[in-house]
Scaffold this motif. Structure first.
Motif, mmCIF file in Angstrom:
data_model
loop_
_atom_site.group_PDB
_atom_site.id
_atom_site.type_symbol
_atom_site.label_atom_id
_atom_site.label_comp_id
_atom_site.label_asym_id
_atom_site.label_seq_id
_atom_site.Cartn_x
_atom_site.Cartn_y
_atom_site.Cartn_z
ATOM 1 N N VAL A 74 9.790 13.851 -8.317
ATOM 2 C CA VAL A 74 9.782 15.303 -8.538
ATOM 3 C C VAL A 74 11.176 15.880 -8.302
ATOM 4 O O VAL A 74 11.665 16.689 -9.098
ATOM 5 N N ARG A 75 11.817 15.447 -7.219
ATOM 6 C CA ARG A 75 13.176 15.933 -6.935
ATOM 7 C C ARG A 75 14.151 15.524 -8.030
ATOM 8 O O ARG A 75 15.001 16.297 -8.464
ATOM 9 N N ARG A 76 14.014 14.276 -8.494
ATOM 10 C CA ARG A 76 14.891 13.778 -9.553
ATOM 11 C C ARG A 76 14.680 14.568 -10.848
ATOM 12 O O ARG A 76 15.631 14.959 -11.518
ATOM 13 N N ASP A 124 0.560 -6.601 -8.390
ATOM 14 C CA ASP A 124 0.646 -5.693 -9.534
ATOM 15 C C ASP A 124 0.136 -4.310 -9.148
ATOM 16 O O ASP A 124 0.709 -3.300 -9.527
ATOM 17 N N ASN A 125 -0.939 -4.269 -8.393
ATOM 18 C CA ASN A 125 -1.495 -2.991 -7.951
ATOM 19 C C ASN A 125 -0.528 -2.265 -7.036
ATOM 20 O O ASN A 125 -0.419 -1.046 -7.071
ATOM 21 N N LEU A 126 0.162 -3.004 -6.220
ATOM 22 C CA LEU A 126 1.126 -2.388 -5.325
ATOM 23 C C LEU A 126 2.273 -1.762 -6.109
ATOM 24 O O LEU A 126 2.789 -0.723 -5.742
ATOM 25 N N LYS A 127 2.663 -2.400 -7.199
ATOM 26 C CA LYS A 127 3.765 -1.884 -8.009
ATOM 27 C C LYS A 127 3.367 -0.605 -8.729
ATOM 28 O O LYS A 127 4.161 0.290 -8.889
ATOM 29 N N THR A 128 2.144 -0.498 -9.202
ATOM 30 C CA THR A 128 1.729 0.674 -9.964
ATOM 31 C C THR A 128 1.338 1.822 -9.063
ATOM 32 O O THR A 128 1.431 2.978 -9.451
ATOM 33 N N GLU A 155 6.155 9.388 -0.950
ATOM 34 C CA GLU A 155 7.627 9.487 -0.931
ATOM 35 C C GLU A 155 8.189 9.241 -2.335
ATOM 36 O O GLU A 155 9.129 9.906 -2.759
ATOM 37 N N ASP A 156 7.601 8.242 -3.029
ATOM 38 C CA ASP A 156 8.047 7.959 -4.396
ATOM 39 C C ASP A 156 7.769 9.149 -5.304
ATOM 40 O O ASP A 156 8.593 9.516 -6.136
ATOM 41 N N ASP A 157 6.593 9.762 -5.142
ATOM 42 C CA ASP A 157 6.262 10.952 -5.942
ATOM 43 C C ASP A 157 7.242 12.081 -5.661
ATOM 44 O O ASP A 157 7.725 12.748 -6.580
ATOM 45 N N ASP A 158 7.544 12.289 -4.391
ATOM 46 C CA ASP A 158 8.501 13.343 -4.025
ATOM 47 C C ASP A 158 9.875 13.076 -4.632
ATOM 48 O O ASP A 158 10.537 13.976 -5.143
#
Length: 108
Positions: free
Chosen positions: A21-23, A6-10, A15-18
């Motif tokens: 932001v791009r999206r 669960d912690n890994l999912k949250t 890269e996900d943040d980037d």
């Protein structure tokens, strides 16, 4: 074991943040483009409306002038018919009753 996944999912990687932001930026630009396109379309429709209103006004004026001219010419014709020697000639068999041209030509 369940809590660790669960912690890994949250947790998000950089890269996900980037990507997020791009999206968001891409979506913001697309929304701006869409709003601009809608505004341009509305402006074009408003211009078209203004042109049609002017044309309508002009045509209504022309109808008024032509109606006046028709009435005038009908009056001239009626006056002429009263004294026209050809209409009162004995060679004419039956006078033909003609409908009033003004009434028949006006829009209904």
């Amino acid at each position: 074991f369940g809590k660790d996944t669960d912690n890994l999912k949250t947790e998000q990687s950089p890269e996900d943040d980037d990507r997020k932001v791009r999206r968001r930026e891409k979506n913001r630009v697309a929304a701006q483009r869409s709003r601009k396109k809608q505004t341009q379309k509305a402006d074009k429709l408003h211009e078209e409306y203004e042109c049609l209103e002017q044309e309508n006004t002009s045509l209504r004026r022309e109808i008024g002038k032509l109606t006046e001219e028709l009435k005038h010419l009908s009056d001239v014709l009626k006056d002429h018919e009263k004294m026209c020697p050809l209409l009162h000639c004995s060679m004419n068999f039956v006078p033909v009753a003609r409908p009033d041209p003004i009434t028949n030509c006006l829009p209904r």
